[in-house]
Design a protein around this motif. Structure first.
Motif, PDB file in Angstrom:
ATOM      1  N   PRO A  10      34.146  32.329  40.542  1.00 16.27           N
ATOM      2  CA  PRO A  10      34.133  30.863  40.646  1.00 16.27           C
ATOM      3  C   PRO A  10      35.427  30.313  41.236  1.00 16.27           C
ATOM      4  CG  PRO A  10      34.446  31.563  38.372  1.00 16.27           C
ATOM      5  CD  PRO A  10      34.068  32.786  39.143  1.00 16.27           C
ATOM      6  N   VAL A  11      35.284  29.304  42.071  1.00 15.59           N
ATOM      7  CA  VAL A  11      36.446  28.636  42.661  1.00 15.59           C
ATOM      8  C   VAL A  11      36.621  27.258  42.022  1.00 15.59           C
ATOM      9  CG1 VAL A  11      37.482  27.751  44.790  1.00 15.59           C
ATOM     10  CG2 VAL A  11      36.152  29.873  44.841  1.00 15.59           C
ATOM     11  N   ILE A  12      35.553  26.454  42.055  1.00 18.65           N
ATOM     12  CA  ILE A  12      35.616  25.132  41.428  1.00 18.65           C
ATOM     13  C   ILE A  12      34.565  24.977  40.321  1.00 18.65           C
ATOM     14  CG2 ILE A  12      36.599  23.998  43.444  1.00 18.65           C
ATOM     15  CD1 ILE A  12      33.781  22.981  44.110  1.00 18.65           C
TER      16      ILE A  12
ATOM     17  N   PHE B 115      53.615  27.832  46.985  1.00 19.14           N
ATOM     18  CA  PHE B 115      52.570  27.728  45.962  1.00 19.14           C
ATOM     19  C   PHE B 115      51.204  27.507  46.620  1.00 19.14           C
ATOM     20  CE2 PHE B 115      54.891  26.287  41.807  1.00 19.14           C
ATOM     21  CZ  PHE B 115      55.528  27.508  41.764  1.00 19.14           C
ATOM     22  N   LEU B 116      51.166  26.574  47.564  1.00 22.33           N
ATOM     23  CA  LEU B 116      49.902  26.226  48.207  1.00 22.33           C
ATOM     24  C   LEU B 116      49.388  27.361  49.088  1.00 22.33           C
ATOM     25  CD1 LEU B 116      50.615  22.483  49.091  1.00 22.33           C
ATOM     26  CD2 LEU B 116      49.172  23.382  47.261  1.00 22.33           C
ATOM     27  N   TYR B 117      50.283  28.035  49.796  1.00 23.66           N
ATOM     28  CA  TYR B 117      49.861  29.178  50.613  1.00 23.66           C
ATOM     29  C   TYR B 117      49.323  30.303  49.724  1.00 23.66           C
ATOM     30  CZ  TYR B 117      51.426  27.764  55.280  1.00 23.66           C
ATOM     31  OH  TYR B 117      51.549  27.148  56.507  1.00 23.66           O
ATOM     32  N   GLY B 118      50.038  30.581  48.644  1.00 22.74           N
ATOM     33  CA  GLY B 118      49.595  31.634  47.731  1.00 22.74           C
ATOM     34  C   GLY B 118      48.256  31.309  47.099  1.00 22.74           C
ATOM     35  N   ALA B 119      48.055  30.037  46.742  1.00 23.59           N
ATOM     36  CA  ALA B 119      46.790  29.603  46.155  1.00 23.59           C
ATOM     37  C   ALA B 119      45.660  29.691  47.176  1.00 23.59           C
ATOM     38  CB  ALA B 119      46.926  28.170  45.636  1.00 23.59           C
ATOM     39  N   ALA B 120      45.963  29.364  48.440  1.00 31.69           N
ATOM     40  CA  ALA B 120      44.948  29.427  49.497  1.00 31.69           C
ATOM     41  C   ALA B 120      44.446  30.861  49.684  1.00 31.69           C
ATOM     42  CB  ALA B 120      45.517  28.888  50.802  1.00 31.69           C
TER      43      ALA B 120
ATOM     44  N   PRO C 272      40.288  34.192  34.946  1.00 35.68           N
ATOM     45  CA  PRO C 272      41.755  34.254  35.020  1.00 35.68           C
ATOM     46  C   PRO C 272      42.321  33.951  36.420  1.00 35.68           C
ATOM     47  CG  PRO C 272      40.929  36.069  33.720  1.00 35.68           C
ATOM     48  CD  PRO C 272      39.730  35.407  34.322  1.00 35.68           C
ATOM     49  N   LEU C 273      41.691  34.506  37.456  1.00 33.16           N
ATOM     50  CA  LEU C 273      42.170  34.257  38.816  1.00 33.16           C
ATOM     51  C   LEU C 273      41.892  32.821  39.244  1.00 33.16           C
ATOM     52  CD1 LEU C 273      41.214  37.554  40.725  1.00 33.16           C
ATOM     53  CD2 LEU C 273      43.310  36.981  39.504  1.00 33.16           C
ATOM     54  N   GLN C 274      40.776  32.278  38.781  1.00 39.37           N
ATOM     55  CA  GLN C 274      40.450  30.885  39.092  1.00 39.37           C
ATOM     56  C   GLN C 274      41.485  29.946  38.471  1.00 39.37           C
ATOM     57  OE1 GLN C 274      37.134  29.235  36.962  1.00 39.37           O
ATOM     58  NE2 GLN C 274      36.648  27.746  38.566  1.00 39.37           N
ATOM     59  N   LEU C 275      41.862  30.216  37.229  1.00 41.50           N
ATOM     60  CA  LEU C 275      42.855  29.387  36.551  1.00 41.50           C
ATOM     61  C   LEU C 275      44.190  29.445  37.290  1.00 41.50           C
ATOM     62  CD1 LEU C 275      43.768  27.605  34.221  1.00 41.50           C
ATOM     63  CD2 LEU C 275      44.157  29.672  32.863  1.00 41.50           C
TER      64      LEU C 275
ATOM     65  N   ILE D  30      40.598  32.556  48.894  1.00 39.76           N
ATOM     66  CA  ILE D  30      39.820  33.441  49.774  1.00 39.76           C
ATOM     67  C   ILE D  30      39.389  34.691  49.012  1.00 39.76           C
ATOM     68  CG2 ILE D  30      39.927  34.883  51.845  1.00 39.76           C
ATOM     69  CD1 ILE D  30      41.894  32.807  53.006  1.00 39.76           C
ATOM     70  N   ILE D  31      40.302  35.241  48.200  1.00 37.51           N
ATOM     71  CA  ILE D  31      39.980  36.431  47.400  1.00 37.51           C
ATOM     72  C   ILE D  31      38.875  36.122  46.397  1.00 37.51           C
ATOM     73  CG2 ILE D  31      40.896  38.041  45.669  1.00 37.51           C
ATOM     74  CD1 ILE D  31      43.600  37.838  47.118  1.00 37.51           C
ATOM     75  N   LEU D  32      38.959  34.956  45.764  1.00 38.89           N
ATOM     76  CA  LEU D  32      37.927  34.547  44.807  1.00 38.89           C
ATOM     77  C   LEU D  32      36.560  34.467  45.478  1.00 38.89           C
ATOM     78  CD1 LEU D  32      39.825  31.725  42.862  1.00 38.89           C
ATOM     79  CD2 LEU D  32      38.945  33.838  41.871  1.00 38.89           C
ATOM     80  N   MET D  33      36.537  33.913  46.683  1.00 35.29           N
ATOM     81  CA  MET D  33      35.275  33.778  47.411  1.00 35.29           C
ATOM     82  C   MET D  33      34.720  35.145  47.806  1.00 35.29           C
ATOM     83  SD  MET D  33      36.320  30.471  49.755  1.00 35.29           S
ATOM     84  CE  MET D  33      34.753  30.386  50.626  1.00 35.29           C
TER      85      MET D  33
END
Length: 297
Positions: free
Chosen positions: A203-205, A186-191, A31-34, A195-198
């Motif tokens: 999974p990130v990609i 959007f891009l800052y929030g995704a960035a 869900p977070l990756q999506l 980091i949180i995903l890592m």
């Protein structure tokens, strides 16, 4: 003006498919990756419009501007949209789609608390209708199959935080415009979400190649094209006209959920939708406008 309404209708339809597409995507992706992927894609697609606007108006972003945009992105994407996606996986898409539409009413409250905007009797009535609508959507006396108490609490929190995102975003929006504020935040929030995903080891990609249709639809169509049409509606008319898309969404989204996901719409959902639509209409058309319409001969 006719073109503006065409863009409004397209926006309403695309945004109305968001919960269904996110539920389908969340079944095969983290869900977070999506959430991360769709806002990276959406932010990049809107970037050319943002750059064009900044160049046209000769706007230069300062370090303070970037910091504020990062804060806006964290509130709107990292927190609100992550809560939204998790809630989608815990509840029916029809329930989530309607309940998230109450975020403008939370914006109204935050505007009163932090921007000193007047909280009139009409706004109190609007909020009362919206909260009553939420009550019927939640159906606490007998939670509908497919919904969960945790998921509905999360979507209320997501809408609440998104209301805060709207207010905080207006601070920088006055300087750089809505398109640039949306794209960059959007891009800052995704960035930050990346980091949180890592850190969490999620999974990130990984797995993206197997979910290309989901990524294209949620990122390109819903987030990118959806917001583009929204901006075009505002450009060809005004913000009030553009906001009609969010008025139409609660009426369209449940129908799409029934058709695509075979969800069931119960009587309490209909009551909740009608109450929230009423609140939206009251918020869209101020009390003084109603008086003018009623007394017009």
């Amino acid at each position: 003006m006719r073109k503006a309404y065409i863009y409004v209708i397209i926006t309403a339809f695309l945004f109305a498919t968001m919960e269904v597409s996110c539920k389908i995507g969340g079944a095969s992706m983290d869900p977070l990756q999506l959430t991360y992927i769709r806002f990276v894609v959406g932010g990049l697609l809107l970037m050319p419009l943002a750059v064009a606007h900044l160049k046209k108006h000769r706007i230069r972003l300062t370090a303070k501007d970037h910091l504020l945009l990062a804060v806006v992105g964290v509130i709107g994407v990292t927190i609100s949209m992550s809560l939204f996606q998790v809630a989608v996986m815990m509840c029916n898409a029809s329930t989530i789609s309607v309940m998230f539409c109450v975020n403008p009413f939370f914006t109204m409250v935050f505007a009163h608390l932090f921007a000193n905007e007047d909280f009139s009797r009409n706004k109190i009535m609007v909020l009362a209708f919206a909260l009553t609508g939420i009550f019927f959507m939640m159906r606490p006396w007998d939670v509908q199959a497919g919904n969960s108490a945790r998921g509905m609490i999360l979507i209320i929190l997501a809408a609440l935080v998104f209301g805060l995102y709207t207010i905080v975003g207006k601070v920088i929006q006055k300087k750089i415009g809505f398109v640039a504020q949306t794209s960059i935040s959007f891009l800052y929030g995704a960035a930050v979400l990346m980091i949180i995903l890592m850190i969490l080891g999620r999974p990130v990609i990984a797995g993206l190649s197997a979910n290309i249709p989901v990524i294209i639809y949620t990122g390109v169509v819903v987030t990118g094209l959806g917001y583009y049409c929204y901006f075009k509606a505002i450009e060809l008319s005004d913000a009030s006209t553009g906001s009609i898309a969010f008025f139409l969404k609660p009426a369209i989204a449940p129908v799409i959920a029934v058709i695509v996901l075979r969800e069931t719409i119960l009587w309490n959902t209909v009551v909740g939708i009608l109450l929230i639509l009423t609140a939206s209409l009251m918020n869209l058309v101020p009390a003084n406008k109603w008086k003018e319409l009623l007394h017009r001969k």
